[in-house]
Design a protein around this motif. Structure first.
Motif, PDB file in Angstrom:
ATOM      1  N   SER A  45       1.593  -1.484 -11.527  1.00  0.00           N
ATOM      2  CA  SER A  45       2.490  -0.301 -11.963  1.00  0.00           C
ATOM      3  C   SER A  45       3.702  -0.323 -11.948  1.00  0.00           C
ATOM      4  O   SER A  45       3.940  -1.348 -12.301  1.00  0.00           O
ATOM      5  CB  SER A  45       2.192   0.457 -10.521  1.00  0.00           C
ATOM      6  OG  SER A  45       2.304  -0.037  -9.597  1.00  0.00           O
ATOM      7  N   THR A  47       7.719   1.948 -11.526  1.00  0.00           N
ATOM      8  CA  THR A  47       8.536   2.308 -10.343  1.00  0.00           C
ATOM      9  C   THR A  47       9.936   2.766 -11.394  1.00  0.00           C
ATOM     10  O   THR A  47       9.895   1.947 -11.977  1.00  0.00           O
ATOM     11  CB  THR A  47       8.574   2.187  -9.119  1.00  0.00           C
ATOM     12  OG1 THR A  47       9.741   1.085  -9.199  1.00  0.00           O
ATOM     13  CG2 THR A  47       7.507   2.215  -8.941  1.00  0.00           C
ATOM     14  N   HIS A  76       5.951   4.869  -4.237  1.00  0.00           N
ATOM     15  CA  HIS A  76       4.871   4.142  -4.082  1.00  0.00           C
ATOM     16  C   HIS A  76       3.825   3.618  -2.685  1.00  0.00           C
ATOM     17  O   HIS A  76       3.376   3.710  -2.680  1.00  0.00           O
ATOM     18  CB  HIS A  76       4.853   2.892  -4.727  1.00  0.00           C
ATOM     19  CG  HIS A  76       4.400   2.039  -4.910  1.00  0.00           C
ATOM     20  ND1 HIS A  76       2.909   1.814  -5.042  1.00  0.00           N
ATOM     21  CD2 HIS A  76       4.435   1.224  -6.802  1.00  0.00           C
ATOM     22  CE1 HIS A  76       2.526   1.279  -5.544  1.00  0.00           C
ATOM     23  NE2 HIS A  76       3.480   0.957  -7.285  1.00  0.00           N
ATOM     24  N   SER A  77       4.925   4.691  -1.532  1.00  0.00           N
ATOM     25  CA  SER A  77       4.551   4.430  -0.720  1.00  0.00           C
ATOM     26  C   SER A  77       3.683   5.604  -0.526  1.00  0.00           C
ATOM     27  O   SER A  77       2.747   5.517   0.897  1.00  0.00           O
ATOM     28  CB  SER A  77       5.903   5.172   0.673  1.00  0.00           C
ATOM     29  OG  SER A  77       6.546   5.942   0.202  1.00  0.00           O
ATOM     30  N   LEU A  79       0.867   5.109  -1.071  1.00  0.00           N
ATOM     31  CA  LEU A  79      -0.416   3.354  -0.178  1.00  0.00           C
ATOM     32  C   LEU A  79      -0.290   2.568   0.354  1.00  0.00           C
ATOM     33  O   LEU A  79      -0.796   1.754   0.956  1.00  0.00           O
ATOM     34  CB  LEU A  79      -0.583   2.389  -1.479  1.00  0.00           C
ATOM     35  CG  LEU A  79      -0.542   3.172  -3.565  1.00  0.00           C
ATOM     36  CD1 LEU A  79      -0.871   1.919  -3.872  1.00  0.00           C
ATOM     37  CD2 LEU A  79      -1.524   4.163  -3.253  1.00  0.00           C
ATOM     38  N   ARG A  80       1.631   3.404   1.093  1.00  0.00           N
ATOM     39  CA  ARG A  80       1.423   2.457   2.527  1.00  0.00           C
ATOM     40  C   ARG A  80       0.283   2.176   3.303  1.00  0.00           C
ATOM     41  O   ARG A  80      -0.005   3.661   3.998  1.00  0.00           O
ATOM     42  CB  ARG A  80       2.474   2.178   2.613  1.00  0.00           C
ATOM     43  CG  ARG A  80       3.472   2.401   3.916  1.00  0.00           C
ATOM     44  CD  ARG A  80       4.406   2.167   4.274  1.00  0.00           C
ATOM     45  NE  ARG A  80       4.781   1.132   5.560  1.00  0.00           N
ATOM     46  CZ  ARG A  80       5.612   1.565   6.897  1.00  0.00           C
ATOM     47  NH1 ARG A  80       6.629   2.326   5.538  1.00  0.00           N
ATOM     48  NH2 ARG A  80       5.950   0.653   7.611  1.00  0.00           N
ATOM     49  N   PHE A  89       8.626  -4.625   3.540  1.00  0.00           N
ATOM     50  CA  PHE A  89       9.307  -3.543   2.558  1.00  0.00           C
ATOM     51  C   PHE A  89      10.982  -3.716   2.520  1.00  0.00           C
ATOM     52  O   PHE A  89      11.509  -3.482   1.146  1.00  0.00           O
ATOM     53  CB  PHE A  89       8.534  -1.849   1.985  1.00  0.00           C
ATOM     54  CG  PHE A  89       6.768  -1.890   2.462  1.00  0.00           C
ATOM     55  CD1 PHE A  89       6.501  -2.649   0.837  1.00  0.00           C
ATOM     56  CD2 PHE A  89       6.446  -1.744   3.820  1.00  0.00           C
ATOM     57  CE1 PHE A  89       5.318  -2.622   1.305  1.00  0.00           C
ATOM     58  CE2 PHE A  89       4.670  -1.975   2.508  1.00  0.00           C
ATOM     59  CZ  PHE A  89       4.735  -2.099   1.982  1.00  0.00           C
ATOM     60  N   LEU A  92      11.232  -6.552   0.206  1.00  0.00           N
ATOM     61  CA  LEU A  92      10.911  -6.773  -1.149  1.00  0.00           C
ATOM     62  C   LEU A  92      12.252  -6.002  -1.801  1.00  0.00           C
ATOM     63  O   LEU A  92      12.924  -5.873  -2.718  1.00  0.00           O
ATOM     64  CB  LEU A  92       9.852  -5.470  -1.279  1.00  0.00           C
ATOM     65  CG  LEU A  92       9.074  -5.304  -2.740  1.00  0.00           C
ATOM     66  CD1 LEU A  92       7.530  -4.662  -2.236  1.00  0.00           C
ATOM     67  CD2 LEU A  92       9.436  -4.140  -3.058  1.00  0.00           C
ATOM     68  N   TRP A  93      12.352  -4.866  -1.168  1.00  0.00           N
ATOM     69  CA  TRP A  93      13.718  -3.931  -1.973  1.00  0.00           C
ATOM     70  C   TRP A  93      14.763  -4.844  -1.664  1.00  0.00           C
ATOM     71  O   TRP A  93      16.176  -4.934  -2.862  1.00  0.00           O
ATOM     72  CB  TRP A  93      13.769  -2.911  -1.490  1.00  0.00           C
ATOM     73  CG  TRP A  93      12.829  -1.401  -1.533  1.00  0.00           C
ATOM     74  CD1 TRP A  93      11.725  -1.383  -1.009  1.00  0.00           C
ATOM     75  CD2 TRP A  93      13.168  -0.834  -3.184  1.00  0.00           C
ATOM     76  NE1 TRP A  93      10.962  -0.099  -1.622  1.00  0.00           N
ATOM     77  CE2 TRP A  93      11.351  -0.370  -2.752  1.00  0.00           C
ATOM     78  CE3 TRP A  93      13.987  -0.614  -4.199  1.00  0.00           C
ATOM     79  CZ2 TRP A  93      11.374   0.929  -3.427  1.00  0.00           C
ATOM     80  CZ3 TRP A  93      13.811   0.056  -5.064  1.00  0.00           C
ATOM     81  CH2 TRP A  93      12.223   0.826  -4.728  1.00  0.00           C
ATOM     82  N   VAL A 106      -0.121  -7.683   0.262  1.00  0.00           N
ATOM     83  CA  VAL A 106      -0.184  -6.321   0.521  1.00  0.00           C
ATOM     84  C   VAL A 106      -1.049  -5.482   0.932  1.00  0.00           C
ATOM     85  O   VAL A 106      -2.565  -5.972   0.047  1.00  0.00           O
ATOM     86  CB  VAL A 106       1.163  -5.273  -0.472  1.00  0.00           C
ATOM     87  CG1 VAL A 106       0.742  -3.874  -0.188  1.00  0.00           C
ATOM     88  CG2 VAL A 106       2.302  -5.974  -0.567  1.00  0.00           C
ATOM     89  N   ASN A 108      -2.989  -1.995   0.696  1.00  0.00           N
ATOM     90  CA  ASN A 108      -2.234  -1.341   0.252  1.00  0.00           C
ATOM     91  C   ASN A 108      -3.771   0.069   1.093  1.00  0.00           C
ATOM     92  O   ASN A 108      -5.513  -0.128   1.509  1.00  0.00           O
ATOM     93  CB  ASN A 108      -2.900  -0.822  -1.104  1.00  0.00           C
ATOM     94  CG  ASN A 108      -1.694  -1.626  -1.817  1.00  0.00           C
ATOM     95  OD1 ASN A 108      -0.376  -1.140  -0.855  1.00  0.00           O
ATOM     96  ND2 ASN A 108      -1.551  -1.933  -2.492  1.00  0.00           N
ATOM     97  N   VAL A 122       6.544  -8.315  -7.735  1.00  0.00           N
ATOM     98  CA  VAL A 122       7.608  -7.532  -8.121  1.00  0.00           C
ATOM     99  C   VAL A 122       8.927  -7.717  -8.691  1.00  0.00           C
ATOM    100  O   VAL A 122       9.136  -8.989  -8.323  1.00  0.00           O
ATOM    101  CB  VAL A 122       7.529  -6.684  -6.547  1.00  0.00           C
ATOM    102  CG1 VAL A 122       8.192  -5.084  -7.387  1.00  0.00           C
ATOM    103  CG2 VAL A 122       6.460  -5.832  -6.231  1.00  0.00           C
ATOM    104  N   THR A 135       8.777  -3.785 -12.138  1.00  0.00           N
ATOM    105  CA  THR A 135       6.644  -3.762 -12.492  1.00  0.00           C
ATOM    106  C   THR A 135       6.395  -3.823 -10.973  1.00  0.00           C
ATOM    107  O   THR A 135       7.236  -5.175 -11.289  1.00  0.00           O
ATOM    108  CB  THR A 135       6.685  -4.279 -13.548  1.00  0.00           C
ATOM    109  OG1 THR A 135       7.838  -2.924 -14.424  1.00  0.00           O
ATOM    110  CG2 THR A 135       5.612  -4.251 -14.478  1.00  0.00           C
ATOM    111  N   SER A 136       5.545  -4.094 -11.188  1.00  0.00           N
ATOM    112  CA  SER A 136       4.066  -4.950  -9.500  1.00  0.00           C
ATOM    113  C   SER A 136       3.037  -5.228 -11.098  1.00  0.00           C
ATOM    114  O   SER A 136       2.508  -4.402 -10.733  1.00  0.00           O
ATOM    115  CB  SER A 136       4.048  -4.096  -8.216  1.00  0.00           C
ATOM    116  OG  SER A 136       3.376  -5.031  -8.026  1.00  0.00           O
ATOM    117  N   ARG A 138      -0.527  -7.153  -9.987  1.00  0.00           N
ATOM    118  CA  ARG A 138      -1.035  -7.852  -8.391  1.00  0.00           C
ATOM    119  C   ARG A 138      -2.664  -8.848  -8.785  1.00  0.00           C
ATOM    120  O   ARG A 138      -2.625  -8.805 -10.160  1.00  0.00           O
ATOM    121  CB  ARG A 138      -1.337  -6.660  -7.750  1.00  0.00           C
ATOM    122  CG  ARG A 138       0.143  -6.037  -7.456  1.00  0.00           C
ATOM    123  CD  ARG A 138      -0.444  -4.722  -7.019  1.00  0.00           C
ATOM    124  NE  ARG A 138       0.114  -3.364  -6.290  1.00  0.00           N
ATOM    125  CZ  ARG A 138       0.846  -3.006  -7.260  1.00  0.00           C
ATOM    126  NH1 ARG A 138       0.547  -2.656  -8.071  1.00  0.00           N
ATOM    127  NH2 ARG A 138       1.836  -1.940  -7.134  1.00  0.00           N
TER     128      ARG A 138
END
Ligand SMILES: Cc1cc2nc3c(=O)[nH]c(=O)nc-3n(C[C@H](O)[C@H](O)[C@H](O)COP(=O)(O)O)c2cc1C
Length: 157
Positions: A45, A47, A76-77, A79-80, A89, A92-93, A106, A108, A122, A135-136, A138
């Motif tokens: 995915s 973002t 995107h959360s 799917l959290r 997270f 991650l950020w 992760v 999901n 990511v 972009t992630s 997986r």
């Protein structure tokens, strides 16, 4: 973001209110049903810079349980999962905003309340020196790593 709807859920679910990083909340319902990672596939995915989904491949859509139109344009959360600690997270950020890659396990949350584990990489998408999105990609996580991640995230929460 919209709360989950109990009508979407398959099986017996628990309820939880997520506190999202932007200060908003989302009521979710989650079950103990795991969906196996699709062997040999990549779940991808993208973002924008704020974490709003701009596209997902077919495996991403299929595994989420949502329609494509329910995902694109959402944070995107969506799917959290409640079992994921906020600190994962935050890390991650911090990592991707500073231009580096982040790797991690992760868990999901699916639209039907079930879950699936991934090993995510990511990366920032850089154009002319500026980050224009993320972009992630997986892959299937090993069972051993999932067990270790479950224990680590339980301790972090
Ligand atoms: C490219 C990209 C992919 C992401 N994929 C996921 C994901 O699959 N599941 C997830 O819970 N969060 C994912 N996130 C993190 C979310 O943006 C968000 O930080 C997280 O769900 C926690 O929500 P919160 O930051 O609003 O508290 C992703 C972020 C980016 C930039």
């Amino acid at each position: 973001m919209e709360d989950m709807n109990p009508a979407w859920i398959t099986g017996e679910a628990r309820e939880y209110t997520l506190q999202l990083f932007d200060g908003t909340r989302r009521r979710v319902y989650f079950t103990d049903t795991e969906t196996a990672y699709p062997h040999g596939k990549l779940i991808v995915s993208r973002t924008d810079t704020e974490g709003v989904i701009t596209l997902g491949n077919q495996s991403f859509i299929d595994m989420s349980g949502y329609q494509e139109s329910e995902l694109v344009g959402q944070p995107h959360s969506i799917l959290r999962h409640p079992d994921m600690p906020a600190a994962a997270f935050q890390n991650l950020w911090e990592t991707i905003r500073s231009g580096r890659q982040w790797h991690g396990y992760v868990k999901n949350l699916r639209k039907d309340g079930g879950y699936y584990w991934v090993y995510a990489t990511v990366v920032p998408n850089v154009r002319q020196g500026r980050i224009i999105g993320y972009t992630s990609v997986r892959r299937e996580p090993s069972r051993q790593k999932v067990v270790a991640a479950e224990a680590m995230y339980r301790d972090m929460r």
